[in-house]
Design an enzyme around this catalytic site. Structure first.
Site, PDB file in Angstrom:
ATOM      1  N   HIS A 255      45.944  55.280  47.689  1.00 47.69           N
ATOM      2  CA  HIS A 255      45.509  54.196  48.460  1.00 47.69           C
ATOM      3  C   HIS A 255      46.126  53.734  49.699  1.00 47.69           C
ATOM      4  O   HIS A 255      45.582  52.758  50.400  1.00 47.69           O
ATOM      5  CB  HIS A 255      45.557  52.919  47.462  1.00 47.69           C
ATOM      6  CG  HIS A 255      44.741  52.886  46.023  1.00 47.69           C
ATOM      7  ND1 HIS A 255      44.996  53.798  45.553  1.00 47.69           N
ATOM      8  CD2 HIS A 255      43.831  52.145  45.727  1.00 47.69           C
ATOM      9  CE1 HIS A 255      44.277  53.772  44.221  1.00 47.69           C
ATOM     10  NE2 HIS A 255      43.466  52.625  44.718  1.00 47.69           N
TER      11      HIS A 255
ATOM     12  N   TYR B 147      43.666  48.805  50.858  1.00 49.08           N
ATOM     13  CA  TYR B 147      42.262  48.809  51.733  1.00 49.08           C
ATOM     14  C   TYR B 147      42.297  48.191  53.073  1.00 49.08           C
ATOM     15  O   TYR B 147      41.407  47.291  53.207  1.00 49.08           O
ATOM     16  CB  TYR B 147      41.383  48.496  50.602  1.00 49.08           C
ATOM     17  CG  TYR B 147      41.213  49.152  49.439  1.00 49.08           C
ATOM     18  CD1 TYR B 147      41.191  50.363  49.189  1.00 49.08           C
ATOM     19  CD2 TYR B 147      41.069  48.112  48.331  1.00 49.08           C
ATOM     20  CE1 TYR B 147      41.261  50.983  47.955  1.00 49.08           C
ATOM     21  CE2 TYR B 147      41.001  48.826  46.998  1.00 49.08           C
ATOM     22  CZ  TYR B 147      41.181  49.968  46.740  1.00 49.08           C
ATOM     23  OH  TYR B 147      41.016  50.810  45.484  1.00 49.08           O
TER      24      TYR B 147
ATOM     25  N   CYS C 234      37.157  43.580  35.963  1.00 48.26           N
ATOM     26  CA  CYS C 234      38.206  44.105  35.219  1.00 48.26           C
ATOM     27  C   CYS C 234      38.595  43.505  34.047  1.00 48.26           C
ATOM     28  O   CYS C 234      38.786  42.244  33.641  1.00 48.26           O
ATOM     29  CB  CYS C 234      39.491  44.126  36.195  1.00 48.26           C
ATOM     30  SG  CYS C 234      40.954  45.112  36.215  1.00 48.26           S
TER      31      CYS C 234
END
Ligand code: ZN
Length: 489
Positions: A106, A175, A253
């Protein structure tokens, strides 16, 4: 030593050096510019991963130890420089894993070049950890993946050789996405923590010397029943004029544990004159956007139970957005805003190669769009452009730009301000023995080549691996592990 021996030795040295320097002397070129991409070295989500500035294309990617590496290609002199180690990742492991499930992936870098030519990277985090303090925009369950979001800047303009850390952004991020405006303002978007966190931006009006506090634009939230947690994957880019587009997908989620579910497509736009937001029809939005509000105001596509994953968004001369998103097992789909409505989403590639498609697009006009896509077909990985002339109803394949046997290409978003010679970076598929990967800079006619002798950067890592005796995890174990990991790489 006898004269005879001396002569023999000199001949040996001469021969050895001739063998070693042979490729340089002959100028043998290869399609890749470096062999030290690592794991998943780049993706469209951390972007841009390159920028063309003056005469040079700068490229950033994840290398050994998940560190940030930078290379550059000067289009005037036709010379490569780098890659150099620009920043060390707090998430890296030693020795480098040989199983991709042990790589976080990531923390790969996003890159930009500011107006003065300084190169900026943000990298090194999967949302931070509790030791960094309280995360205002994420749940405690949103922690645990580690790293520290780090901003580094080149010490000199247009020079990749030396770097400094600038401690001026939130450490809770993953990100990272840079959006540069025509007036020089920089917006750094990212998810403020692990998956159960808001998407935010920080703004800089002084070439990245200082940034505003984070502003939340898409909100994470535990649902009333307490079983599902609303979360998101979002993609931000420059729109027409002084605007920024946001395209995003919903991630239901489970609470507290992560799932891999992805649904729906959403769109909205920021007006940078006053940092206000509006939806596709131009209705003003109140941010931060919740799931309920997004369903009501910004929904592009209700995918039902169909899996949707983020792609990219580019605008036409009217400022209307064109969206690329991935459906089910990674089939690229396309829709655009006509001014009144979203067009029916269309599968861009419909020849049965349903998996592993990803890429970006160049919007030439409201009805003419070219997508640059990677996919796996007939046992090989391929990059090619697909073109529509009828507003996205039908797509025709252009000749392949690059292909290799096997699978597993990764592709970044388009290089910012790209030239036809250098549009996008891809990494070649992994080999079974380790996770180092060849990095390729592609233009419309194929790879920008480099003398082979300049492309080798993993000798030290291979020696360390050999000494450590690390072996790849057996396939079945690898599968079981993969089922447990989740967040998008
Ligand atoms: Zn999650």
């Amino acid at each position: 030593m006898k004269i005879q021996n001396l002569v023999r030795r000199a001949a040996k040295v001469f021969l050895a050096s001739a063998i070693l320097t042979g490729p340089v002397a002959r100028g043998a070129n290869v399609d890749y510019f470096a062999d030290n991409g690592f794991g998943k070295p780049l993706s469209t989500l951390q972007h841009p991963s390159g920028e063309h500035f003056k005469t040079t294309t700068y490229i950033a990617y994840q290398g050994p130890h998940e560190d940030a590496y930078v290379a550059a290609y000067n289009h005037s002199t036709k010379k490569w420089s780098g890659p150099v180690l620009a920043g060390v990742s707090p998430m890296g492991k030693t020795p480098d894993p040989v199983d991709n499930n042990e790589v976080d992936n990531h923390g790969k870098p996003a890159m930009m070049v500011d107006n003065k030519g300084y190169i900026h990277l943000v990298f090194g985090s999967h949302g931070g950890n509790p030791n960094l303090g309280k995360n205002k925009f994420g749940t405690p369950a949103g922690f645990g993946h580690g790293g520290k979001q780090t901003h580094i800047v080149s010490k000199n303009p247009e020079d990749i050789t030396s770097w400094r850390v600038v401690d001026n952004i939130s450490p809770f991020g993953t990100y990272p996405q840079f959006v540069q405006m025509d007036d020089g303002d920089i917006y750094l978007f990212y998810r403020h923590g692990s998956h159960q966190s808001d998407w935010v931006y920080q703004k800089s009006s002084d070439d990245g010397l200082t940034f505003s506090s984070p502003v939340s634009v898409i909100k994470h939230k535990l649902q009333a029943e307490g079983k599902l947690h609303d979360a998101w994957y979002a993609w931000f880019a420059k729109g027409k004029g002084d605007t920024i587009t946001a395209s995003y997908i919903y991630h239901p989620c489970s609470y507290p544990n992560h799932t891999k579910d992805r649904l729906n497509v959403y769109y909205m736009k920021m007006n940078c004159a006053d940092d206000s937001w509006e939806n596709a029809v131009g209705e003003k939005l109140a941010i931060s956007v919740t799931k309920e509000y997004a369903d009501q105001k910004t929904l592009v596509l209700n995918s039902g139970k169909g899996r949707c994953n983020h792609g990219t968004c580019r605008v036409d001369q009217e400022g209307h957005p064109h969206l690329l998103f991935r459906y089910e097992a990674g089939q690229v789909r396309y829709t655009r805003w006509t001014g009144n409505a979203w067009t029916e989403p269309v599968a861009v590639i419909s020849d049965g190669s349903e998996n592993g498609q990803d890429g970006d697009m160049i919007v030439e006009s409201p009805t003419s769009v070219r997508m640059i896509l990677t996919r796996t077909i007939d046992g090989k990985n391929e990059v090619a452009c697909w073109k529509t002339e009828d507003g996205g109803k039908t797509w025709a394949k252009e000749p392949s730009i690059f292909s290799r046997p096997g699978g597993g290409f990764d592709i970044g978003a388009l290089i910012e301000n790209h030239t036809a010679e250098a549009m996008v970076v891809v990494s070649e598929g992994r080999v079974p023995e380790h996770l180092y990967r060849k990095m390729v800079l592609l233009g419309k006619d194929g790879p920008l080549q480099r003398p082979e002798a300049e492309t080798s950067y993993i000798q030290k890592q291979l020696e360390i691996l050999k000494k450590s005796g690390v072996k790849p995890t057996p396939k079945e174990e690898r599968k079981a592990k993969k089922a447990k990991t989740g967040d998008d790489e």
